[in-house]
Design a protein around this motif. Structure first.
Motif, short mmCIF file in Angstrom:
data_model
loop_
_atom_site.label_atom_id
_atom_site.label_comp_id
_atom_site.label_asym_id
_atom_site.label_seq_id
_atom_site.Cartn_x
_atom_site.Cartn_y
_atom_site.Cartn_z
N THR A 1 0.83 -1.21 0.00
CA THR A 1 0.00 0.00 0.00
C THR A 1 0.86 1.26 0.00
O THR A 1 0.56 2.23 -0.72
N ILE A 2 1.92 1.25 0.78
CA ILE A 2 2.80 2.42 0.83
C ILE A 2 3.47 2.65 -0.51
O ILE A 2 3.50 3.77 -1.04
N ALA A 3 4.00 1.59 -1.11
CA ALA A 3 4.69 1.73 -2.40
C ALA A 3 3.73 2.18 -3.49
O ALA A 3 4.06 3.05 -4.31
N GLY A 4 2.54 1.60 -3.54
CA GLY A 4 1.59 1.97 -4.57
C GLY A 4 1.14 3.41 -4.45
O GLY A 4 1.14 4.16 -5.45
N LEU A 5 0.77 3.83 -3.24
CA LEU A 5 0.30 5.20 -3.06
C LEU A 5 1.44 6.21 -3.22
O LEU A 5 1.23 7.31 -3.74
N ALA A 6 2.65 5.83 -2.80
CA ALA A 6 3.79 6.73 -2.97
C ALA A 6 4.06 6.96 -4.45
O ALA A 6 4.34 8.10 -4.88
N THR A 7 3.97 5.91 -5.25
CA THR A 7 4.18 6.06 -6.68
C THR A 7 3.12 6.96 -7.30
O THR A 7 3.42 7.84 -8.10
N LEU A 8 1.87 6.77 -6.92
CA LEU A 8 0.78 7.59 -7.46
C LEU A 8 0.94 9.05 -7.03
O LEU A 8 0.68 9.97 -7.81
#
Length: 425
Positions: A165-172
């Motif tokens: 979740t952290i990686a996905g939202l950070a990328t977005l």
């Protein structure tokens, strides 16, 4: 999964992502199946960020860290959450993809309410009977609907997403297309970690941040997640779905679920019915529809569960429904008509209901986005202005279609079909 504006944060997550419900459906195909999510998220992306991209991402991360700390996130929590997190090209690819073709509503419902999904739902109903009974008693939300949402979101927990979740939202957030929204969700995810409900390693879900058995966005989790098991943690990620199912019930209850009331009923419209009145926003007392000659599909008086609207998802040549308050509540979970119909229909089938009586116009193929744009341009050129050609069939286009149909003495149902486009060409 949910915060509230016109569209919930959950729904915005859905639009933002490409997964299941609120926070998970691709714009072109609301309520994507768990299998489709799995295929998309597991697709291999071999392109790695170049040094310049990584440098920019790290600069963004440094800036966001400072912002997070001003919002009360502890430095140690942030640093552990972001340990090893880097820019995900897979998330960028999924966020930038847009389906050219959509499915017809009947094809979507065939998949969403398949015999396998129904039978699995019934098995889950038996296996979790005491838990579901207790959840229904506390929140006054029908167990069959809770099961249906679970089935729609993650195929009863069989695919909950495997993206950090952290990686996905950070990328977005770094990508910037919806930076404010992604950063809001990312801050909420860090708050969840700080509360101790979950660890960064276990906080996984869809590529756009939807989490757990019923795909909550972080902001919605903070507001609606429940600790139904009483273990001190609101664990929607656990193999035990209890907290997630209770959280879904709490959400639906919050937005006005009416216990033991239907989402809608299939109806028969009288000859000469004015399809301009078939609008989800045109809610009228049941007595009004009865006076116009609307009955159930079997000819019985329309039941009264409060104000109703008439829904014609395939125009005048397919099943027609009177939809009630609970339909609108489901749309708060995911703001898509097809999704709300699927949840309601699957719930009814889990409880023993059958298929709709009226037949779908299965000979009608779906229009591609380019064909929808052509349809809009053709209508506007003939004096029926759609107020733009964007490939989205909204109220302006529907109104233009009705105007064109009326000019040709056709049933003015406003339905955008391939056969209509052929007429216009």
């Amino acid at each position: 999964m949910f915060t509230r504006h016109y569209i919930s944060a959950l729904v915005l997550g859905t639009v933002l992502s490409g997964c299941a419900s609120h926070a998970n459906t691709a714009p072109a195909t609301p309520g994507a199946t768990a299998a489709a999510k799995s295929t998309a998220e597991n697709a291999t992306v071999t392109v790695k960020p170049n040094p310049a991209e990584l440098a920019d991402f790290n600069a963004w991360k440094t800036g966001f860290r400072a912002k997070a700390l001003t919002k009360g996130i502890k430095a140690a929590v942030f640093d552990r959450a972001f340990d090893g997190v880097t820019l995900s090209q897979q998330v960028i690819k999924l966020d930038g993809s847009q389906a050219e073709f959509t499915r017809q509503i009947w094809d979507y419902l065939d998949t969403a309410t398949s015999s396998t999904r129904v039978s699995t739902g019934r098995e889950k109903a038996q296996a979790l009977a005491s838990t579901l009974k207790a959840i229904e008693a506390r929140y006054q939300v029908d167990a069959k609907v809770i099961l249906s949402v679970w089935g729609m979101e993650t195929n009863y927990g069989s695919y909950r997403g495997n993206t950090s979740t952290i990686a996905g939202l950070a990328t977005l957030a770094f990508e910037g297309r919806r930076r404010d929204f992604a950063e809001q969700q990312l801050l909420a995810a860090l708050q969840i970690l700080q509360s101790g409900d979950i660890t960064p390693e276990r906080m996984k879900g869809s590529w756009a941040g939807a989490m757990g058995h019923t795909q909550f966005m972080p902001t919605s989790y903070l507001e609606y997640a429940q600790d139904f098991t009483g273990d001190g943690k609101r664990d929607i990620w656990s193999d035990d779905p209890t907290d997630a199912l209770a959280s879904t019930a709490a959400y639906l209850k919050r937005f006005g679920w009416q216990h033991n009331a239907p989402w809608g009923v299939e109806v028969s419209l009288p000859k000469g019915f004015d399809y301009a009145n078939a609008d989800q926003n045109n809610r009228q007392p049941v007595s009004t529809w009865r006076a116009q000659g609307v009955t159930t599909i079997t000819g019985q008086p329309l039941p009264d569960f409060g104000d109703a609207a008439i829904l014609v998802p395939a125009g005048a040549h397919g099943p027609t429904f009177a939809i009630f308050n609970n339909f609108r509540v489901i749309r708060r979970y995911n703001n898509a008509t097809s999704y709300a119909m699927a949840v309601g229909h699957l719930a009814d089938k889990i409880a023993g209901g059958g298929e709709f009586v009226a037949k779908w116009p299965r000979a009608e193929r779906a229009l591609s986005r380019n064909e929808k744009i052509e349809l809009q341009r053709q209508l506007t050129a003939r004096g029926f202005d759609t107020q733009g050609a964007d490939g989205v069939i909204g109220p302006n286009t529907i109104s233009a279609i009705r105007g064109y149909q009326q000019s040709r003495n056709q049933v003015a149902d406003g339905y955008a079909s391939a056969s209509l486009l052929e007429q216009l060409r």
